[in-house]
Design a protein around this motif. Structure first.
Motif, PDB file in Angstrom:
ATOM      1  N   PRO A  40      -2.465  -5.348  -3.146  1.00 21.18           N
ATOM      2  CA  PRO A  40      -1.240  -5.453  -3.938  1.00 21.18           C
ATOM      3  C   PRO A  40      -0.120  -6.152  -3.192  1.00 21.18           C
ATOM      4  O   PRO A  40       0.767  -6.717  -3.815  1.00 21.18           O
ATOM      5  CB  PRO A  40      -0.891  -3.987  -4.212  1.00 21.18           C
ATOM      6  CG  PRO A  40      -2.166  -3.245  -4.037  1.00 21.18           C
ATOM      7  CD  PRO A  40      -2.935  -3.978  -3.000  1.00 21.18           C
ATOM      8  N   TYR A  43      -0.238  -9.803  -3.923  1.00 22.59           N
ATOM      9  CA  TYR A  43       0.169  -9.978  -5.322  1.00 22.59           C
ATOM     10  C   TYR A  43       1.684  -9.907  -5.442  1.00 22.59           C
ATOM     11  O   TYR A  43       2.323 -10.766  -6.063  1.00 22.59           O
ATOM     12  CB  TYR A  43      -0.506  -8.887  -6.152  1.00 22.59           C
ATOM     13  CG  TYR A  43      -0.173  -8.894  -7.625  1.00 22.59           C
ATOM     14  CD1 TYR A  43      -0.647  -9.897  -8.461  1.00 22.59           C
ATOM     15  CD2 TYR A  43       0.590  -7.878  -8.173  1.00 22.59           C
ATOM     16  CE1 TYR A  43      -0.366  -9.886  -9.809  1.00 22.59           C
ATOM     17  CE2 TYR A  43       0.878  -7.861  -9.523  1.00 22.59           C
ATOM     18  CZ  TYR A  43       0.399  -8.861 -10.337  1.00 22.59           C
ATOM     19  OH  TYR A  43       0.666  -8.848 -11.676  1.00 22.59           O
ATOM     20  N   GLN A 274      -2.665  -3.443  -8.694  1.00 24.52           N
ATOM     21  CA  GLN A 274      -1.664  -4.365  -8.172  1.00 24.52           C
ATOM     22  C   GLN A 274      -0.346  -4.225  -8.922  1.00 24.52           C
ATOM     23  O   GLN A 274       0.726  -4.281  -8.322  1.00 24.52           O
ATOM     24  CB  GLN A 274      -2.166  -5.799  -8.310  1.00 24.52           C
ATOM     25  CG  GLN A 274      -3.323  -6.118  -7.386  1.00 24.52           C
ATOM     26  CD  GLN A 274      -3.758  -7.552  -7.533  1.00 24.52           C
ATOM     27  OE1 GLN A 274      -3.659  -8.118  -8.611  1.00 24.52           O
ATOM     28  NE2 GLN A 274      -4.259  -8.131  -6.459  1.00 24.52           N
ATOM     29  N   THR A 277       1.597  -1.079  -7.865  1.00 25.79           N
ATOM     30  CA  THR A 277       2.325  -1.259  -6.610  1.00 25.79           C
ATOM     31  C   THR A 277       3.522  -2.184  -6.798  1.00 25.79           C
ATOM     32  O   THR A 277       4.622  -1.916  -6.311  1.00 25.79           O
ATOM     33  CB  THR A 277       1.386  -1.829  -5.538  1.00 25.79           C
ATOM     34  OG1 THR A 277       0.269  -0.965  -5.435  1.00 25.79           O
ATOM     35  CG2 THR A 277       2.085  -1.917  -4.210  1.00 25.79           C
TER      36      THR A 277
END
Lengths: 891, 90
Positions: A40, A43, A274, A277
């Motif tokens: 994450p 991302y 992802q 987070t």
């Protein structure tokens, strides 16, 4: 200080390092070791392309001009992300299940894969990204100028336009190398995403470093900053509620409607963890990015001379404090912001342009059969490269047109409002099953038009596309059409005004038309999929069966990827499965990998459909089924047409055969007649010649001479009659006969005919009462017909007691006259022939005619507007003459 | 199938209330972000301090919620069974 050459060199080294990162990551990814890439953190960092050069430089300038208002640009996204459970979660889920490749793809997919909507969103995205890209060019150019102009080192400075051009060209090249190096990497741009994450870290570190330096190096810590804020208070810093709320809303919408944000948020997303987070990490990043904006702005206003451009405080403050290294870091941070935004935006836009505009056009108008291996791939790659260059060229054009003079913030907001036009269609599509394609198209069209009219075109300035008097008084002096005060809504900030009107009219149009129209089956199915996105398990249905033929898959892949790339992929996969050669087992995993690879070239939906066709089974979409049904219907229609055609052909052939038989028969008869007529002509000629020779020899008694002369006379009369008949027939057939109408009684006519035909020993039965009918016709010609029929009966009736019955019937406008004898009649096979010329049945040489009688009768009746026909079943030969009571005047 | 239970187990109940909290958080944030304009013209320094205190608090709340919600999800994923009584969704 830093020379311009050094600056360029540093930028190039930095770009080279990024490229290396991207390259290494892609190589690692190809080997499969990319676990950490799905983290994450990467991302979240990639989401930071929301913070462009506009944030990096412009936020400080914004704060210096308008106080705290700049923070709305980050508060809106914060609210959207901490509210991920409402919206983002569903958006990402839909993006994954529907295999969406861009925001245009999302809208088009929701409304029944409508290409019209795809094109509209693409156009909107390209237009609204143009100012944004211009903004990046402008900020890099300004930064460069500030750096180089600071020390007067005497180097020849290029003009701002030239610098911007170089930056645009460099970025285009960079993006093409980055984004279209590998077409098959499109679905997951791991390399690019990692490079973006690195850039995100660089710009955050740079801004924090400058901030820390300003707060603790220039000022005396946070408290001093707050004192300076209070001291620097100005009227323009007051919070304006309309702009505060409007901009927060606008930024919240833009964070998922801007094409590049959609790309990293939805398309590059790997799993929903992802998003969970990012829901706190991305707001945290935004918070960190804006933490030092106010301090830098306030200190810059305090320390730097009054005329300094606040947009460049991040750069000019360290420069003024002789911190060359920090300034360089700040420059690279700004450069990172600009490049990462342009790269992702150009990739997203080029994907849309090639998938929604170029490929459909190419598939429709291009060569019918993609016979060359890999030519689809070439077209896609070329389209993407050209559109990247075009997008950057448009950005440069906008930069030059607007003069590059406006503050950075106002340019960025124009893009935001443009991108926000997708909102009604997107929200409506995700939460309302009643939203239709026509509604979405209407809303988008209206919103786009108002955005262009009220915000985009006026942004070119009073000397630009919309003249000053139109801005002041409206087009053609219509007050309520003023671009910045529509319907007389005055006193609104122009930006909020454009946002308000475009989104209001957009939403109204969208809802109204959606309520009034009826969606197609494809639309309704997609609507159910979108609105009930959580009803199914995550991820699209995988390939459950291994029925695909590996060889077919290889053939197809070669056409799309090119032979080299396809064979390499297949052999690598086969090796991974422990098989030698090019054909791996078509396991579900292999099919999924292949699909991902293909989707980079031809789009996700197409790749899925292509594999589905070969793999068989799996999930076949309604669209596929409809296409198949269409094809089937076409084939069925075609075959029924063929059937009809072949029936018609058979009918024609039958008619032709009949005609041919008739012609053959007639030809035989003609031959027969020719010999007959030569005989007919020769017989009288022979006797005429013989008797005239006898007469010429002399020595005959007068009685003999008279008898011979009589024979010659009779024979020449017979010849004349024959020739007359032929002539008569020819005249009648050509319709050149002249008819003289008279009113006659049928009874008189029949009596005249009987007298002329001399029935002799044949009895004639008549009904004088019925014969009392008068007709308007050519009496002589009609009499000729009657005579002919009666004398035929006399000649051919072979009954021992010949009898002829003549019956007259008046039927309305018509009169029928039947002549029936009691002979043996005419054989059925001959009935069709008796009216033909030269017809003569059997060898009844005693008939004395040339077989023209009935043919003449038929022609006469046709000229008189009637008919003559053989009447079967009367116990002998029977003819029915039908004639109108009043002969129609032939023209 | 058994009819859906009227009351959920304590754990599922907590999870649902967590979702409710996740839905309410942006509303709260919107309200807090709106306060500066409602207060009207004050000292800008006060507003700066207010915003830059409220903002990280919201982020912290989001962090806690996402850990609780996301953590549950990733736990449930490998087992693929999820919690009993929770299947009905909302």
């Amino acid at each position: 200080m830093i020379a311009s050459q050094l600056l360029v060199l540093a930028s190039l080294i930095y770009v080279g390092a990024l490229f290396l990162v991207a390259f290494l990551v892609e190589r690692r990814a190809a080997r499969g070791g990319i676990g950490w890439l799905r983290s994450p953190l990467v991302y979240t960092l990639s989401l930071s392309i929301y913070c462009t050069a506009w944030t990096f430089y412009g936020a400080v300038g914004y704060a210096a001009r308008s106080g705290l208002e700049f923070v709305t640009i980050y508060l809106g996204p914060t609210l959207v992300f901490i509210g991920w459970w409402w919206f983002l979660r569903k958006l990402v889920r839909i993006g994954k299940t529907q295999r969406v490749t861009s925001i245009a793809d999302l809208i088009s997919s929701r409304y029944g894969k409508s290409n019209l909507l795809g094109v509209m969103v693409t156009v909107l995205a390209v237009l609204s990204s143009t100012p944004y890209i211009a903004l990046q060019l402008q900020s890099v150019t300004l930064a460069f100028q500030a750096f180089v102009a600071g020390p007067a080192d005497g180097a020849a400075l290029p003009g701002p336009d030239t610098t911007a051009l170089w930056v645009a060209a460099g970025l285009a090249l960079f993006t093409i190398l980055f984004g279209t190096r590998n077409l098959d990497a499109n679905e997951q741009h791991q390399g690019v995403v990692t490079a973006i994450a690195v850039e995100a870290a660089v710009k955050l570190v740079a801004l924090l470093a400058v901030g820390v330096f300003v707060v603790w190096g220039v000022a005396d810590g946070p408290l001093d900053i707050l004192h300076r804020v209070t001291a620097a208070q100005r009227g323009a810093w007051e919070l304006r509620p309309d702009r505060w709320v409007g901009l927060t809303f606008l930024a919240g919408v833009a964070v998922f409607t801007l094409p590049r944000m959609f790309q990293v948020l939805v398309v590059e997303n790997v799993n929903e963890r992802q998003v969970a987070t990012a829901s706190w990490a991305f707001p945290l990043y935004l918070f960190a990015m804006s933490l030092f904006v106010v301090p830098i702005a306030v200190v810059g206003l305090d320390v730097l001379p009054a005329g300094a451009n606040p947009d460049l405080f991040v750069l000019t403050l360290p420069l003024a404090m002789n911190q060359g290294g920090l300034a360089m870091l700040a420059f690279l941070g700004g450069f990172s912001s600009a490049t990462s935004m342009v790269i992702v935006a150009a990739i997203a836009l080029s994907t849309m342009v090639s998938n929604h505009m170029v490929m459909p056009a190419w598939l429709r108008f291009g060569p019918r059969q993609a016979t060359l291996a890999g030519d689809v791939r070439r077209v896609v790659l070329l389209a993407r490269r050209i559109s990247i260059a075009a997008v950057l060229a448009m950005g440069y054009g906008y930069y030059v047109l607007t003069g590059g003079s406006e503050a950075l913030a106002s340019i960025g907001l124009i893009s935001f409002v443009g991108a926000a036009q997708v909102l009604p269609a997107m929200l409506g599509g995700m939460f309302w099953r009643g939203a239709t394609r026509a509604g979405a198209a209407t809303g988008l069209g209206l919103g786009l038009a108002i955005w262009l009219y009220a915000l985009f075109l006026p942004s070119f300035g009073p000397s630009g596309l919309i003249p000053a008097q139109v801005l002041a008084a409206g087009p053609w002096g219509i007050d309520w059409l003023r671009p910045q005060a529509m319907l007389g809504v005055n006193g609104m900030d122009p930006l909020i005004h454009a946002l308000f009107w475009s989104l209001t009219v957009n939403t109204l149009g969208f809802c109204t038309v959606s309520l009034l129209t009826f969606p197609g089956p494809m639309e309704r199915l997609q609507a159910a999929h979108f609105v009930n996105a959580f009803d199914k398990g995550p991820g699209a249905a995988g390939w459950s069966r291994g029925a695909a033929e590996a060889e077919d898959l290889l053939v197809m892949s070669q056409r799309i990827l090119g032979p080299g790339a396809a064979q390499a992929f297949f052999s690598a996969q086969a090796r991974a499965q422990g098989i030698e050669g090019f054909l791996p087992e078509p396991t579900p995993e292999f099919l999924e990998r292949l699909e991902r690879l293909l989707s980079g070239s031809v789009g996700v939906a197409t790749a899925h459909a292509m594999i589905a066709q070969i793999a068989g089974g799996a999930s076949v979409s309604v669209e596929d089924l409809m296409a198949v049904a269409n094809e089937t219907a076409q084939i069925m229609e075609y075959s029924s047409q063929l059937e009809a055609k072949s029936e018609e052909l058979a009918r024609t052939a039958r008619q032709l055969r009949e005609a041919n038989a008739k012609l053959t028969q007639l030809s035989h008869q003609k031959d027969g007649f020719l010999s007959q007529i030569s005989h007919e002509l020769r017989t009288p000629m022979t006797s005429i010649r013989a008797f005239s020779e006898i007469l010429m020899a002399g020595g005959l008694n007068p009685a003999d001479a008279e008898r011979y002369a009589g024979i010659i006379h009779d024979e020449s009369i017979r010849l004349t009659r024959l020739l007359d008949d032929l002539l008569d027939l020819s005249v009648l057939e050509n319709g050149r006969v002249s008819l003289s109408e008279t009113e006659v009684s049928l009874r008189a006519l029949i009596e005249r005919a009987i007298a002329a035909a001399q029935p002799g020993m044949m009895a004639v039965e008549r009904d004088p009462a019925a014969e009392a009918v008068s007709v308007l016709t050519d009496a002589d010609r009609l009499c000729q017909v009657f005579i002919n029929v009666i004398s035929n009966a006399r000649k051919y009736c072979n009954a021992p007691k010949p009898r002829l019955r003549i019956a007259v019937r008046a039927l309305g406008d018509e009169v029928q006259v039947d002549f029936a004898d009691n002979g043996r009649g005419i054989a059925p096979e001959s009935q069709a022939l008796i009216f033909e010329k030269f017809a003569r049945l059997g060898d009844q040489s005693h008939a004395g005619g040339a077989g023209l009688g009935l043919a003449i009768c038929r022609e006469i009746m046709a000229n008189l507007g009637g008919t003559i026909a053989y009447l079967p079943g009367q116990g002998g030969a029977a003819f029915r003459v039908t004639l109108p009571r009043r002969m129609a005047r032939a023209a | 199938m058994a009819p859906r239970a009227l009351f959920l187990a304590r754990r599922s109940y907590r999870l649902r209330r967590l979702r409710d909290a996740a839905l309410m958080l942006p509303l709260l944030g919107g309200f807090l972000f709106l306060l500066p304009v409602l207060r009207g013209s004050g000292d800008l320094a006060d507003e700066v301090v207010y915003l830059f205190v409220v903002w990280p608090l919201l982020i912290l709340a989001a962090f806690v919620l996402s850990r609780l919600l996301g953590g549950r999800r990733s736990e449930a994923e490998p087992g693929s069974g999820g919690e009993p009584g929770e299947g009905g969704g909302r």
